[in-house]
Design a protein around this motif. Structure first.
Motif, PDB file in Angstrom:
ATOM      1  N   UNK A 168      68.236 119.042  17.901  1.00  0.00           N
ATOM      2  CA  UNK A 168      69.202 118.301  18.947  1.00  0.00           C
ATOM      3  C   UNK A 168      70.331 118.986  18.437  1.00  0.00           C
ATOM      4  N   UNK A 169      71.130 119.720  19.433  1.00  0.00           N
ATOM      5  CA  UNK A 169      72.522 120.161  18.961  1.00  0.00           C
ATOM      6  C   UNK A 169      73.492 118.903  18.981  1.00  0.00           C
ATOM      7  N   UNK A 170      74.864 119.367  18.437  1.00  0.00           N
ATOM      8  CA  UNK A 170      75.864 118.326  18.620  1.00  0.00           C
ATOM      9  C   UNK A 170      76.040 117.991  20.162  1.00  0.00           C
ATOM     10  N   UNK A 171      75.935 118.795  20.987  1.00  0.00           N
ATOM     11  CA  UNK A 171      76.446 118.545  22.401  1.00  0.00           C
ATOM     12  C   UNK A 171      75.297 117.758  23.031  1.00  0.00           C
ATOM     13  N   UNK A 172      74.099 117.944  22.527  1.00  0.00           N
ATOM     14  CA  UNK A 172      72.800 117.260  22.986  1.00  0.00           C
ATOM     15  C   UNK A 172      72.954 115.861  22.525  1.00  0.00           C
ATOM     16  N   UNK A 173      73.504 115.589  21.347  1.00  0.00           N
ATOM     17  CA  UNK A 173      73.495 114.122  20.824  1.00  0.00           C
ATOM     18  C   UNK A 173      74.522 113.204  21.281  1.00  0.00           C
ATOM     19  N   UNK A 174      75.791 114.168  21.829  1.00  0.00           N
ATOM     20  CA  UNK A 174      76.865 113.359  22.621  1.00  0.00           C
ATOM     21  C   UNK A 174      76.265 112.917  23.989  1.00  0.00           C
ATOM     22  N   UNK A 175      75.780 113.927  24.404  1.00  0.00           N
ATOM     23  CA  UNK A 175      75.082 113.503  25.897  1.00  0.00           C
ATOM     24  C   UNK A 175      73.962 112.507  25.851  1.00  0.00           C
ATOM     25  N   UNK A 177      85.391 105.095  17.843  1.00  0.00           N
ATOM     26  CA  UNK A 177      86.703 106.022  17.785  1.00  0.00           C
ATOM     27  C   UNK A 177      86.669 106.791  16.511  1.00  0.00           C
ATOM     28  N   UNK A 178      86.195 106.056  15.526  1.00  0.00           N
ATOM     29  CA  UNK A 178      86.269 106.487  13.803  1.00  0.00           C
ATOM     30  C   UNK A 178      85.128 107.359  13.714  1.00  0.00           C
ATOM     31  N   UNK A 179      84.105 107.231  14.408  1.00  0.00           N
ATOM     32  CA  UNK A 179      82.856 107.996  14.407  1.00  0.00           C
ATOM     33  C   UNK A 179      83.241 109.528  14.756  1.00  0.00           C
ATOM     34  N   UNK A 238      74.334 110.342   8.059  1.00  0.00           N
ATOM     35  CA  UNK A 238      74.857 109.097   7.264  1.00  0.00           C
ATOM     36  C   UNK A 238      75.835 108.428   8.465  1.00  0.00           C
ATOM     37  N   UNK A 239      76.811 109.196   8.832  1.00  0.00           N
ATOM     38  CA  UNK A 239      77.890 108.597   9.941  1.00  0.00           C
ATOM     39  C   UNK A 239      77.243 107.866  11.034  1.00  0.00           C
ATOM     40  N   UNK A 240      76.265 108.723  11.500  1.00  0.00           N
ATOM     41  CA  UNK A 240      75.597 108.209  12.784  1.00  0.00           C
ATOM     42  C   UNK A 240      75.030 107.087  12.593  1.00  0.00           C
ATOM     43  N   UNK A 241      73.992 106.923  11.612  1.00  0.00           N
ATOM     44  CA  UNK A 241      73.259 105.695  11.253  1.00  0.00           C
ATOM     45  C   UNK A 241      73.973 104.700  10.913  1.00  0.00           C
ATOM     46  N   UNK A 242      75.059 104.809  10.113  1.00  0.00           N
ATOM     47  CA  UNK A 242      76.179 103.571   9.927  1.00  0.00           C
ATOM     48  C   UNK A 242      76.778 103.155  11.100  1.00  0.00           C
TER      49      UNK A 242
END
Length: 460
Positions: free
Chosen positions: A296-303, A347-349, A368-372
């Protein structure tokens, strides 16, 4: 008797007719800042050398090696000096190179790194986010406490299912929203589990589904509040699609868009676990690591999260539109605070997530950032929307009593006017006005012809 020379030495000749050589060997030496040639040996029939009387640069006494180049060490190749084939320079095979032969260095395969001596290649170690890692412990603790709090709220609501405050919260949508909150917390365990085809598939499904369900339920609530007050200010009739069944259909329809998108993604690109050797391919080969992760790429995650973000923004817009509704009459204000806080979290994420894309700790920081962020979003919804209700139900049961009902037009007009002329007039004891606007549709049967529809029968 052989003839003698003037000096009295015998004159001799060898088999070739040459006279034997007689030589004195001199060495240019500097002693006490005085340069001189000093005899250090001689040659007649053989060499006779006085090694102790010899001097070498630097004042050393050891005889230097009489060779052009020294043998190369392990992991070094010979670089022949042009025009002098017996002389060479030793060149280290550095980086991800290894010594293929005496004169050649070659690059290791992408999944290998050179050994200590650079004489061959060894597999690059594989890493993943471990449960014992500090990057995982904190999100897991937040998720565990969140799940416990969610279960506590659900148990409380089920136990007091028929009380006015639980009815006023819109029981059907509340249970849907609590399910979404539970899935948000549960996503943490999927994000930290060892990636394989099954785990990667579940990540695709549930990472966005939990938030989609939560924000779809909140959007349905805020939209309903907005339509009720807009309609109530213009007409005596109730707006369409405000019954619990209609609200559930709308919510699940909105959430199904997320599932549809994931199904299309599965068809185009099936889930799989990969080993990424580029994320932690450092300049120092000994520090190189392969990262086991889902494809899962960063772009796929944002989508994947994009639809949830859209629902969140839309819900925030409706929360802003209903900000003028008196806070004692419905859940518009708590929902508004929930959405404002959630927007700040995400917005902070975004800068943290993308700002670490080049870091060697990318996998740990981003996970960690995503799960939190997901857990904090769920915690905000749980804390602002349900903890006050649980507090009243458990510790102030005297406020959890049914109140008298009035028509939709009368209640909305009273709410609007009381807030306009006297903001404190809406602060009626025991949450009477709130219950009046929020009790859910249960058992009351309506006549065929009806001039006013009691708002007490519709949950916000």
């Amino acid at each position: 008797m052989p003839p003698t020379s003037i000096a009295g030495n015998p004159v001799l000749f060898n088999e070739n007719g040459d006279a034997p050589g007689r030589y004195e060997i001199y060495q240019y030496q500097i002693r006490n800042q005085t340069a001189e040639y000093k005899i250090i040996g001689q040659w007649t029939d053989q060499l006779d050398l006085n090694v102790r009387s010899m001097q070498w640069p630097g004042g050393v006494r050891q005889i230097p090696s009489s060779i052009c180049s020294l043998p190369c060490q392990l992991g070094e190749r010979k670089k022949v000096v042009k025009g002098i084939p017996c002389c060479w320079h030793c060149e280290r095979c550095d980086g991800y190179q290894y010594q293929a032969d005496t004169f050649t260095c070659k690059m290791c395969r992408f999944d290998l790194r050179p050994n200590v001596n650079h004489t061959g290649c060894v597999p690059i170690p594989i890493v993943k986010l471990e449960w014992s890692s500090p990057w995982a412990v904190i999100p897991v603790l937040i998720a565990v406490f969140g799940i416990m709090a969610t279960v506590f709220v659900v148990v409380t609501f089920v136990r007091y299912n028929d009380t006015p405050i639980v009815k006023a919260s819109g029981r059907e949508l509340s249970y849907v929203l609590l399910t979404g909150i539970f899935l948000c917390y549960a996503t943490t365990f999927l994000m930290i589990s060892t990636p394989d085809v099954g785990i990667c598939s579940l990540r695709r499904i549930f990472l966005g589904l939990g938030m989609s369900i939560s924000y779809a339920a909140l959007l349905t609530k805020t939209n309903r509040i907005y339509r009720i007050f807009e309609q109530g200010s213009m007409s005596v009739s109730a707006p369409k699609l405000i019954s619990p069944t209609s609200q559930l259909v709308i919510t699940f329809s909105l959430a199904s868009v997320q599932l549809l998108g994931v199904c299309i993604w599965f068809g185009v690109d099936p889930s799989k676990a990969i080993i990424d050797y580029e994320d932690q391919r450092t300049s120092n080969p000994t520090m190189a690591r392969g990262v086991l992760k889902c494809d899962i790429s960063d772009l796929s995650l944002i989508c994947l999260l994009g639809y949830s973000m859209l629902l969140m923004v839309t819900c925030t817009v409706y929360a802003i539109k209903t900000r003028g509704v008196p806070e004692t009459f419905n859940e518009a204000k708590p929902i508004g605070f929930t959405m404002y806080t959630t927007c700040i979290i995400w917005l902070a994420f975004i800068p943290i997530f993308f700002g670490t894309s080049q870091s060697t700790e990318k996998m740990y920081i981003q996970t960690t950032t995503l799960t939190i962020s997901v857990s904090l979003s769920a915690s905000v919804s749980l804390g602002l929307l349900y903890m006050p209700k649980v507090y009243v139900v458990l510790f102030h049961p005297e406020q959890n009593v049914p109140k008298r009902t009035r028509s939709l037009k009368a209640v909305v007009t009273a709410a609007t006017m009381s807030n306009k002329f006297n903001p404190k007039a809406g602060l009626r004891p025991n949450g009477e006005a709130k219950t009046e606007l929020c009790e859910s549709l249960e058992t009351q049967n309506y006549p065929t012809k009806q001039t006013y529809i009691s708002y007490s029968n519709h949950a916000i």
